[in-house]
Design a protein around this motif. Structure first.
Motif, mmCIF file in Angstrom:
data_model
loop_
_atom_site.group_PDB
_atom_site.id
_atom_site.type_symbol
_atom_site.label_atom_id
_atom_site.label_comp_id
_atom_site.label_asym_id
_atom_site.label_seq_id
_atom_site.Cartn_x
_atom_site.Cartn_y
_atom_site.Cartn_z
ATOM 1 N N SER A 196 0.923 -1.312 0.119
ATOM 2 C CA SER A 196 -0.227 -0.380 -0.059
ATOM 3 C C SER A 196 0.599 1.226 0.069
ATOM 4 N N LYS A 197 2.220 1.628 1.168
ATOM 5 C CA LYS A 197 3.024 2.245 0.250
ATOM 6 C C LYS A 197 2.531 3.144 1.694
ATOM 7 N N GLN A 198 1.701 2.786 1.670
ATOM 8 C CA GLN A 198 1.103 3.778 3.553
ATOM 9 C C GLN A 198 2.092 4.172 4.316
ATOM 10 N N HIS A 199 2.076 5.473 5.129
ATOM 11 C CA HIS A 199 3.321 6.240 5.461
ATOM 12 C C HIS A 199 3.013 5.580 7.128
ATOM 13 N N ILE A 200 3.621 4.896 8.037
ATOM 14 C CA ILE A 200 3.491 4.255 9.704
ATOM 15 C C ILE A 200 4.149 5.140 10.167
ATOM 16 N N GLN A 201 3.653 5.858 11.331
ATOM 17 C CA GLN A 201 4.418 6.492 12.208
ATOM 18 C C GLN A 201 4.903 4.957 13.003
ATOM 19 N N TYR A 202 6.380 4.696 13.411
ATOM 20 C CA TYR A 202 6.752 3.847 13.897
ATOM 21 C C TYR A 202 7.197 4.001 15.523
ATOM 22 N N CYS A 203 8.347 5.491 15.251
ATOM 23 C CA CYS A 203 8.326 5.436 16.747
ATOM 24 C C CYS A 203 9.119 6.926 17.194
ATOM 25 N N ILE A 204 8.824 7.617 18.187
ATOM 26 C CA ILE A 204 9.450 8.411 18.536
ATOM 27 C C ILE A 204 10.391 8.601 19.805
ATOM 28 N N THR A 205 11.727 9.974 19.070
ATOM 29 C CA THR A 205 12.282 10.303 20.269
ATOM 30 C C THR A 205 13.011 11.154 20.512
ATOM 31 N N ALA A 206 13.362 11.961 21.532
ATOM 32 C CA ALA A 206 14.137 12.888 21.622
ATOM 33 C C ALA A 206 15.461 12.643 21.092
ATOM 34 N N ILE A 207 16.490 13.572 20.448
ATOM 35 C CA ILE A 207 17.629 13.858 20.465
ATOM 36 C C ILE A 207 18.292 13.785 21.379
ATOM 37 N N GLU A 208 18.917 13.538 22.433
ATOM 38 C CA GLU A 208 19.397 14.331 23.747
ATOM 39 C C GLU A 208 20.739 15.071 23.277
#
Length: 140
Positions: free
Chosen positions: A126-138
């Motif tokens: 489907s080529k759908q974009h799925i949010q995988y992960c969010i983290t802060a860049i320390e």
């Protein structure tokens, strides 16, 4: 009146579990407020979808650090405004990434907060974009 949640900043298992619950609760409220469960991203010129995998992976990773847990609270803003840093192949021995044809590493510079990394998977077929992960860049 909405109760203000205090996010623990320590590194004990108990504190990480509290952060993990905070992230899951945040996503539950976000999903209730966003029934389509997707946000249009300007850089991708497409929607980024939030799925169960998004919640699982982010809760696992972001709960390790206070700043990453805090970053999750900017979810809508991150999904909308993150820019593309690079495109990479999914990790071979990662079960959760097997469904993706590619992984897009994105970044959002939040004023008065710092850089936040958004990982987006491109679903095979489907080529759908799925949010995988969010983290802060320390550090930077």
């Amino acid at each position: 009146m909405k109760k203000k949640t205090i996010i623990p900043q320590g590194q004990t298992i108990k504190e990480m579990l509290i952060r993990k619950k905070f992230i899951k609760d945040f996503y539950a409220n976000w999903n209730a407020a966003n029934p389509t469960k997707h946000i249009f991203n300007v850089a991708l010129n497409d929607f980024i979808h939030v799925r169960f995998l998004s919640i699982q992976e982010t809760a696992e990773r972001a709960a390790f650090a206070y700043k990453s847990t805090l970053a999750v609270t900017y979810l809508t803003e991150i999904l909308e405004k993150a820019t593309i840093e690079k495109r990479v192949n999914p990790k071979v021995n990662n079960q959760n990434q097997k469904r993706f044809s590619e992984v897009i590493i994105m970044q959002y510079k939040k004023p008065a907060f710092g850089k936040i990394k958004l990982t987006v998977g491109v679903l095979r077929g489907s080529k759908q974009h799925i949010q995988y992960c969010i983290t802060a860049i320390e550090n930077d």
